[in-house]
Design an enzyme around this catalytic site. Sequence first.
Site, PDB file in Angstrom:
ATOM      1  N   THR A  15     -31.996  -3.347 -35.572  1.00 35.75           N
ATOM      2  CA  THR A  15     -32.083  -2.849 -36.947  1.00 35.75           C
ATOM      3  C   THR A  15     -32.506  -3.952 -37.915  1.00 35.75           C
ATOM      4  O   THR A  15     -33.352  -3.729 -38.776  1.00 35.75           O
ATOM      5  CB  THR A  15     -30.743  -2.254 -37.413  1.00 35.75           C
ATOM      6  OG1 THR A  15     -29.715  -3.212 -37.196  1.00 35.75           O
ATOM      7  CG2 THR A  15     -30.407  -0.987 -36.668  1.00 35.75           C
ATOM      8  N   VAL A 134     -23.479 -14.717 -43.296  1.00 34.41           N
ATOM      9  CA  VAL A 134     -22.259 -14.483 -44.069  1.00 34.41           C
ATOM     10  C   VAL A 134     -22.550 -13.516 -45.205  1.00 34.41           C
ATOM     11  O   VAL A 134     -23.434 -13.775 -46.023  1.00 34.41           O
ATOM     12  CB  VAL A 134     -21.707 -15.794 -44.664  1.00 34.41           C
ATOM     13  CG1 VAL A 134     -20.439 -15.523 -45.473  1.00 34.41           C
ATOM     14  CG2 VAL A 134     -21.429 -16.801 -43.573  1.00 34.41           C
ATOM     15  N   GLU A 192     -16.739  -0.675 -34.603  1.00 37.43           N
ATOM     16  CA  GLU A 192     -17.295  -0.551 -33.266  1.00 37.43           C
ATOM     17  C   GLU A 192     -16.294   0.082 -32.307  1.00 37.43           C
ATOM     18  O   GLU A 192     -15.103   0.167 -32.599  1.00 37.43           O
ATOM     19  CB  GLU A 192     -17.701  -1.941 -32.766  1.00 37.43           C
ATOM     20  CG  GLU A 192     -18.751  -2.560 -33.676  1.00 37.43           C
ATOM     21  CD  GLU A 192     -19.324  -3.841 -33.130  1.00 37.43           C
ATOM     22  OE1 GLU A 192     -19.448  -3.957 -31.898  1.00 37.43           O
ATOM     23  OE2 GLU A 192     -19.664  -4.720 -33.935  1.00 37.43           O
ATOM     24  N   LYS A 207     -17.020 -16.425 -40.338  1.00 38.62           N
ATOM     25  CA  LYS A 207     -17.667 -16.604 -41.644  1.00 38.62           C
ATOM     26  C   LYS A 207     -16.970 -17.691 -42.448  1.00 38.62           C
ATOM     27  O   LYS A 207     -17.613 -18.476 -43.152  1.00 38.62           O
ATOM     28  CB  LYS A 207     -17.694 -15.279 -42.386  1.00 38.62           C
ATOM     29  CG  LYS A 207     -18.646 -14.285 -41.711  1.00 38.62           C
ATOM     30  CD  LYS A 207     -18.370 -12.865 -42.146  1.00 38.62           C
ATOM     31  CE  LYS A 207     -19.339 -11.900 -41.472  1.00 38.62           C
ATOM     32  NZ  LYS A 207     -18.914 -10.505 -41.682  1.00 38.62           N
TER      33      LYS A 207
END
Lengths: 434, 434
Positions: A15, A134, A192, A207
């Site tokens: 994507t 991030v 997920e 992050k």
Amino acid sequence: MERKSVNVGLMGFGTVGTGVVRIVSAHQEDLFKQTGLRIGIHKILVKNKEKKRSLTGYEQLLTTNADEIIYDPEIDIVIEVMGGVEQTKPLILAAIQQGKHVITANKDLMAVYGAEILNAAQENNCDVFYEASVAGGIPILRALVESFSSDRITKMMGIVNGTTNYILSKMSREGADYHQVLKEAQKLGYAEADPTSDVEGLDAARKMAILSTLGFRVPVNLDEVDVKGISHISREDIAYGKKLGYEIKLLGLAQRDDDEIEVSVEPTLVHKSHPLASVNGVFNAVCVHGEAVGETMFYGPGAGELPTATAVVSDLVTVVKNMKLGVNGRGMVAPYKEKKLKTDDKKFSKYFLRMVVADKRGVLAKITQLFADNHISLAQVIQQPHHGGEHAEIVLVTHKISKRDLDLALLYLRDMDVTKEIKSCFRVEEGEEK
Amino acid sequence: MERKSVNVGLMGFGTVGTGVVRIVSAHQEDLFKQTGLRIGIHKILVKNKEKKRSLTGYEQLLTTNADEIIYDPEIDIVIEVMGGVEQTKPLILAAIQQGKHVITANKDLMAVYGAEILNAAQENNCDVFYEASVAGGIPILRALVESFSSDRITKMMGIVNGTTNYILSKMSREGADYHQVLKEAQKLGYAEADPTSDVEGLDAARKMAILSTLGFRVPVNLDEVDVKGISHISREDIAYGKKLGYEIKLLGLAQRDDDEIEVSVEPTLVHKSHPLASVNGVFNAVCVHGEAVGETMFYGPGAGELPTATAVVSDLVTVVKNMKLGVNGRGMVAPYKEKKLKTDDKKFSKYFLRMVVADKRGVLAKITQLFADNHISLAQVIQQPHHGGEHAEIVLVTHKISKRDLDLALLYLRDMDVTKEIKSCFRVEEGEEK
């Protein structure tokens, strides 16, 4: 002869990769005006050339062999949006060895090997940019490097995982149960099938490792981030939080006092007057506190095809400008400061505690005495019957105490015969006076 | 021979100038590590050399003659923090003619002569940066130029004046009266003795001219910004707004649809679920909407000695890096797109209207019919008695309508014999679905 164009090798065509190709092709003229160069996608690394894709017309560029990108002298820039850590790292390092600039959206990679990759890039005068790793849609890394260049960052605190923020927002708004909301989030594609990395705080920890390494210029390893997830947060915690004026958020915290740092990810009660308390759904936000500038906040979409792809293409524009000017390799500074991690006696916070105790006379007095003996003063205390009868529930908020004093008190508390269960213990972040 | 240091000529030694000197001296080592050059303050332009100052040790650098900075070949960079428009512009242009880079915090100057100054800078390969001119502590200009470089900005909306936001926040929180809060703000130094520029929206309009020029790459003149101030906002407006779920904010809006733009500053009812609704006190925040990235927000202190000075020094670091790399004159792009301003029939918004009417049977029907006849459908209507008796108060919120349809309806409304007074008319901004 001055160059007229630059060639990009794209690794990954999912994507985000598709979004990058779409933006580069849709904004050709604008990109040319900004950089004076034509930017072309030269090759695209995929796993399967035959797979049906939403974007057509790029079939001739596909390859399944990474070397065709890494060792193609016509390719100037590698954009890595395929993910993976151990198998991806050697490809990135090889591309840097070949003098290629790298843009990556790969937080897993940068959280673990960021310092090594930045060092390799500096040695080879290559750019490595990773804004998309991030808080996809928020230009936070650029802000840290450029806008705070003359300031000293003392604190970064934020919501850096959209999945958990979606879950907590929904639990708070609807009084819903964690497991029920998680299932819905999975159905909607916000979580997920295996949600561990998100809900246990690992994604946020990656992050925070990236942010603190860059903001404090200190190499923070992933395993130096204290992590707690959200899977144990109950409706009761959220309800008590609200009663006391707080929303529960999974907060990343990176704080520096003197030259010692602490980095953590944990559920935190954030007072409603704090701007982070009203960041809801899949949005991300990061507060950055600079000694000179004071409090700032950056808010935006944390993920998504286009926001992430936009961040990648912004990095691409920076790299192309740098190439034209011959100044690559100086953007993201490899960490150079010595790392000193705080010990627990130097980490201070307010805490929220919820526990079930025997409903006997004098219990509250016993417990508050225990806190007093451990140098902990209390800001708020609520006691009420627990499921009708022999037990009582005590909820309390401390003043600022050290993590060591907290852990010690928890140890004693668990040992007391009147204590049935310590249900929860969260950091508390107050609002700003504005 | 490579240069080892750069010299700065500072024009103005008030609070911001003092802050700049303080930061540059306190962060010498960090600045050197980032740029590889020593940054020194070489001369400081002041009105009065004898004036007593909070910062001492710089007396020998003071001069009252701008030429001593402009024509000093040892000075590379001019930092202008003295303010003024007509008398300051020729100094800036002369400095650029002399090949000096310019950093300014002067929104009045950049709002009026920004395009001219940027063009002069491009011709002379000079940098001109002015981050501090808009929302001091928020790196919004840098974000517009760099982070959104590959996106297409369609909307910028924000709170860009701290004084009015302080006043409106306090009116909202305390149910207080405008004039009373203004007086308090003046006492506390949040509002000036002559508050016109702030409360009538002129200061915000200057910032919106700067933002829209940069974000849309179109030369927007100050007189093309539609401006309404806050001095007519009443306690009643705020109370009705709250009842309907809104906070009143002085919002700057710059919007682009197709290739036509509109830029305005006006009191706006912002739905509580919108992140701008919870920006309180002297804080500023700007939402930027990019076609690809979606909604983002930048939040921070709008003014103050250190935030503003920090923004100036960030620009200074960028200029010094560019000097070392020999790439000045390409940062802030002079506007190059053709300007097309929207006519009123292409400006769409929801509106809030409050009016006093005769309390007769059929009045509401008459008024709603008038709106229907003018293609205006209503989202909410409240009618209630006004100060006991012959009059009624009607508050309504429209669906999205064009400004032309609104103005036409207002014209007819004023003409109706049942209309006593149209008390207020504000734009309405809904929250985002999150």
